[in-house]
Design an enzyme around this catalytic site. Structure first.
Site, PDB file in Angstrom:
ATOM      1  CG  HIS A  92      -1.998   1.032   1.152  1.00 31.86           C
ATOM      2  ND1 HIS A  92      -2.950   1.045   0.149  1.00 31.86           N
ATOM      3  CD2 HIS A  92      -2.268   2.106   1.928  1.00 31.86           C
ATOM      4  CE1 HIS A  92      -3.762   2.070   0.343  1.00 31.86           C
ATOM      5  NE2 HIS A  92      -3.377   2.737   1.408  1.00 31.86           N
TER       6      HIS A  92
ATOM      7  CG  HIS B 201      -8.070   3.479   1.857  1.00 28.75           C
ATOM      8  ND1 HIS B 201      -8.084   4.597   1.053  1.00 28.75           N
ATOM      9  CD2 HIS B 201      -6.765   3.197   2.082  1.00 28.75           C
ATOM     10  CE1 HIS B 201      -6.833   4.977   0.804  1.00 28.75           C
ATOM     11  NE2 HIS B 201      -6.014   4.138   1.410  1.00 28.75           N
TER      12      HIS B 201
ATOM     13  CG  ASP C 196      -1.298   4.445   4.069  1.00 34.56           C
ATOM     14  OD1 ASP C 196      -1.552   5.136   3.079  1.00 34.56           O
ATOM     15  OD2 ASP C 196      -2.106   4.286   4.991  1.00 34.56           O
TER      16      ASP C 196
ATOM     17  CG  HIS D 296      -1.685   6.812  -0.739  1.00 34.07           C
ATOM     18  ND1 HIS D 296      -2.688   6.294  -1.532  1.00 34.07           N
ATOM     19  CD2 HIS D 296      -2.000   6.459   0.526  1.00 34.07           C
ATOM     20  CE1 HIS D 296      -3.570   5.676  -0.754  1.00 34.07           C
ATOM     21  NE2 HIS D 296      -3.171   5.749   0.489  1.00 34.07           N
TER      22      HIS D 296
ATOM     23  CG  HIS E 286      -5.862   1.263   6.865  1.00 41.13           C
ATOM     24  ND1 HIS E 286      -4.520   1.401   7.158  1.00 41.13           N
ATOM     25  CD2 HIS E 286      -6.117   2.173   5.884  1.00 41.13           C
ATOM     26  CE1 HIS E 286      -3.999   2.358   6.410  1.00 41.13           C
ATOM     27  NE2 HIS E 286      -4.941   2.842   5.628  1.00 41.13           N
TER      28      HIS E 286
ATOM     29  CD  GLU F  33      -6.685   4.981   7.656  1.00 41.29           C
ATOM     30  OE1 GLU F  33      -7.240   5.164   6.545  1.00 41.29           O
ATOM     31  OE2 GLU F  33      -5.568   5.420   7.940  1.00 41.29           O
TER      32      GLU F  33
ATOM     33  CD  GLN G 271      -0.759  10.291   1.350  1.00 37.29           C
ATOM     34  OE1 GLN G 271      -0.471   9.704   2.386  1.00 37.29           O
ATOM     35  NE2 GLN G 271      -1.986  10.282   0.846  1.00 37.29           N
TER      36      GLN G 271
ATOM     37  NE  ARG H 223     -10.426  13.598   4.347  1.00 39.49           N
ATOM     38  CZ  ARG H 223     -11.674  13.317   3.984  1.00 39.49           C
ATOM     39  NH1 ARG H 223     -11.956  12.163   3.400  1.00 39.49           N
ATOM     40  NH2 ARG H 223     -12.653  14.157   4.217  1.00 39.49           N
TER      41      ARG H 223
ATOM     42  NE  ARG I 272     -13.675   8.621   3.779  1.00 35.81           N
ATOM     43  CZ  ARG I 272     -12.596   7.913   4.091  1.00 35.81           C
ATOM     44  NH1 ARG I 272     -12.715   6.750   4.688  1.00 35.81           N
ATOM     45  NH2 ARG I 272     -11.388   8.368   3.810  1.00 35.81           N
TER      46      ARG I 272
HETATM   47 ZN   LIG Z   1      -3.951   4.647   2.046  1.00 35.74          ZN
END
Ligand SMILES: [Zn+2]
Length: 465
Positions: free
Chosen positions: A58, A237, A325, A60, A274, A240, A63, A84, A211
Site C-alpha cells: 500500500h 481502504h 501507505d 500513495h 487497514h 481505518e 505523500q 487529511r 464512503r
Molecule cells: Zn492509504
C-alpha cells in the site's frame, strides 16, 4: 548477466536453509532453489543471509514528500481528518514532473529498504483545477516510468473516487483531482492494461473506500474490471477510523467490513487496507474470505488509527501483508518492528507473532508478509507459494553479515537483529528484482540524482503555499 547466486543461508518458504544455490531464467523467475549444495565455480556468493523481497502492498507515492510536515498541533485535538485536510492541500499542487521525481526517489528508498514490489493506490488523476489532462493517463504514466527507471515491481491500482461520504454525498473541492465516473475509470484501465503488460507491471483497481464509491458504481466497476482481467487485484481502504464505522452504521445499519462482505464477492483477489476496526464476526468472515489484510503500522501509528488485532486475525487463518501507505517510514524492518511492538503493548506479551513452526518472530513475520504481499500484489495465483521458490520472481535481499548489528550471529539471529536491534544504519547489502541486482552495498545506482530531484520537487510544492 549472471543468473545465479550462492547463499550460505536463505529463508525459504519452509524456513531457513543452508548453502542454497539460487538460479533464475531469462524472464527473471527462479528456476532452481537447491539447499545443501557445494558452492559451484563462477557463482557469486551472497554477502549474508538471503531473504525473499517484501512486497509493499500500500503506497500513495506523492505523500512521501509530505511526510514529516504535519507533526505539529493545529487543532485542539488533531486527528486523521485534520491530517487529511493538510494532505489535500498538498495534493492540489503536485505536477506530473514532481510526482515522477517523488515516486522515483521513493521507489529507490523502498528498494534500499528491502521492498522489491509496490502496490500503488493511485488517486490523484487530474490537473490542478480538476480537469482531465489531455492524456487522461498522465499521472499513472509517471508512476509506471518511476517503477521502470528504478526496477521495482509495480502493481498499479487506479483509484475510483466519486463521493465525499456515505449516501452519495457530492465530492468536495479538495477532492477535484480524484474524481472519475465509472465508465471513465474503465477507459483508463483499458488504456493502461497493455502498457502494464509490456513492462511486467500488474494492473488492478482500487475503489477508494465505501464512503467514496456508491454501491452501484462499485458493482459496475468490479464487473468492468472482471471483463478486462478476472484475476486483477482489488484493493480498498476500509474501517481505518471509528468515524467511518459510525458513518457506515448510520447509512446502512452495518459496519463497513460487514457491508462489503454482504455486497461484494470478496475473495483472495482483495486487499482490505487497514481493516483496523472490525468486530469478531468481521474478523472471522474477512479472514475466511481469503482476502489479505493490508496493515500499515507506521502510518496507522502516525495517524492514530488504532491497532489491528493480529492474533485474532491469525486465529481465523487470515493472510496479511505490509504497506507503508503515507510513507512516514520507508523501511520494511521498521514496519515489522512496529507491528509486533503494537501487539506487545496491547497484550503485555512478547513474541506475539511467532508461530509454532517459526518461534523466531522476525522470521515468522517475514514469511507471512511476503506471502500476503505477493497475493495482494496479484503476483501469486491461488495455491502458489510466494518467496524463494521455483517459478517465483527472483526478488530477494541479502543482508550484510559484516554489519555491526549482525556480525557473528546465526542467520535467524541476523534477521532478528535487523528488525529488533537497529544500529541506525541499514544492514541490507544487495537487492535483486527479477534477477537483476538493483541495490549493491546498500545503494541504488540512481540514488544521488533521484535524491536531488526529490528535494527540488518537495521544495517547489512547499514554496507554493
Ligand atoms: Zn492509504
Amino acid at each position: 548477466m549472471n543468473h545465479s547466486l550462492f547463499a550460505p543461508d536463505a529463508l525459504l518458504p519452509t524456513g531457513w536453509a543452508r548453502n542454497v544455490l539460487l538460479r533464475w531464467d531469462e524472464q527473471g523467475k527462479l528456476s532452481a532453489v537447491k539447499p545443501d549444495m557445494q558452492a559451484p565455480q563462477g557463482v557469486g556468493l551472497a554477502p549474508g543471509p538471503v531473504l525473499p523481497g517484501l512486497p509493499n502492498l500500500h503506497s500513495h507515492a506523492f505523500q512521501r514528500a509530505f511526510a514529516g510536515l504535519t507533526e505539529y498541533r493545529g487543532e485542539a485535538q488533531d486527528s486523521f481528518w485534520s491530517w487529511r485536510t493538510l494532505m489535500y492541500r498538498f495534493a492540489q499542487r503536485i505536477t506530473p514532473d514532481q510526482l515522477e521525481a517523488i515516486a522515483t526517489w521513493l521507489y529507490i528508498e523502498m528498494l534500499e529498504a528491502g521492498y522489491t514490489a509496490v502496490c500503488e493506490f493511485h488517486y490523484v488523476h487530474h490537473d490542478r483545477d480538476g480537469t482531465p489532462y489531455t492524456d487522461d493517463a498522465t499521472l499513472a504514466l509517471c508512476l509506471l516510468r518511476a517503477a521502470q527507471t528504478t526496477g521495482i515491481q509495480l502493481t498499479l491500482l487506479p483509484v475510483l473516487y466519486q463521493t465525499s461520504g456515505f449516501g452519495v454525498t457530492p465530492p468536495t473541492d479538495g477532492q477535484r483531482r480524484f474524481i472519475r465516473r465509472t465508465d471513465n475509470m474503465l477507459n483508463l484501465l483499458a488504456r493502461l492494461k497493455p502498457l502494464c503488460d509490456a513492462q511486467g507491471a500488474r494492473l488492478g483497481l482500487a475503489p477508494h473506500s465505501l464512503r467514496a464509491v456508491p454501491p452501484d458504481a462499485l458493482r459496475a466497476a468490479l464487473a468492468g474490471l472482471d471483463a478486462l482481467d478476472p484475476t486483477a487485484p482489488v484493493h480498498i481502504h476500509i474501517a481505518e477510523q471509528t468515524g467511518e464505522v459510525d458513518a457506515c452504521l448510520a447509512w446502512s445499519g452495518q459496519r463497513p467490513v460487514q457491508w462489503l462482505l454482504d455486497h461484494a464477492e470478496v475473495d483472495a483477489r482483495w486487499c482490505l487496507v487497514h481493516a483496523t476496526h472490525m468486530d469478531e464476526s468481521e474478523y472471522r468472515r474477512a479472514a475466511q474470505s481469503g482476502a489479505v489484510a493490508g496493515i500499515c503500522p507506521s502510518t496507522e501509528a502516525n495517524l492514530g488509527d488504532g491497532l489491528f488485532d493480529m492474533p485474532r486475525w491469525l486465529s481465523h487463518g487470515g493472510a496479511w501483508g505490509l504497506g507503508s501507505d503515507s510513507h512516514a517510514t520507508v523501511n520494511a524492518a521498521e514496519e515489522l518492528l512496529l507491528l509486533e511492538y503494537g501487539q506487545r503493548l496491547q497484550l503485555r506479551q512478547r513474541n506475539v507473532l511467532a508461530t509454532r513452526q517459526q518461534p523466531q518472530v522476525a522470521t515468522a513475520m517475514t514469511l507471512q508478509a511476503v506471502a500476503g504481499g505477493a497475493q495482494a500484489a496479484g503476483r501469486t495465483a491461488s495455491g502458489e507459494t510466494a518467496g524463494l521458490a521455483v517459478g517465483q520472481p527472483a526478488d530477494f535481499v541479502a543482508l550484510d553479515a559484516h554489519h555491526l548489528a549482525l556480525a557473528g550471529l546465526s542467520a535467524p539471529e541476523m534477521l532478528s537483529a535487523h528488525v529488533f536491534a537497529s544500529h541506525r544504519t541499514s544492514a541490507l547489502d544487495g537487492v535483486w528484482v527479477g534477477g537483476q541486482q538493483r541495490v549493491s552495498a546498500g545503494r541504488h545506482a540512481l540514488r544521488e540524482p533521484a535524491a536531488l530531484s526529490f528535494i527540488a520537487a518537495r521544495r517547489a510544492i512547499i514554496s507554493e503555499s
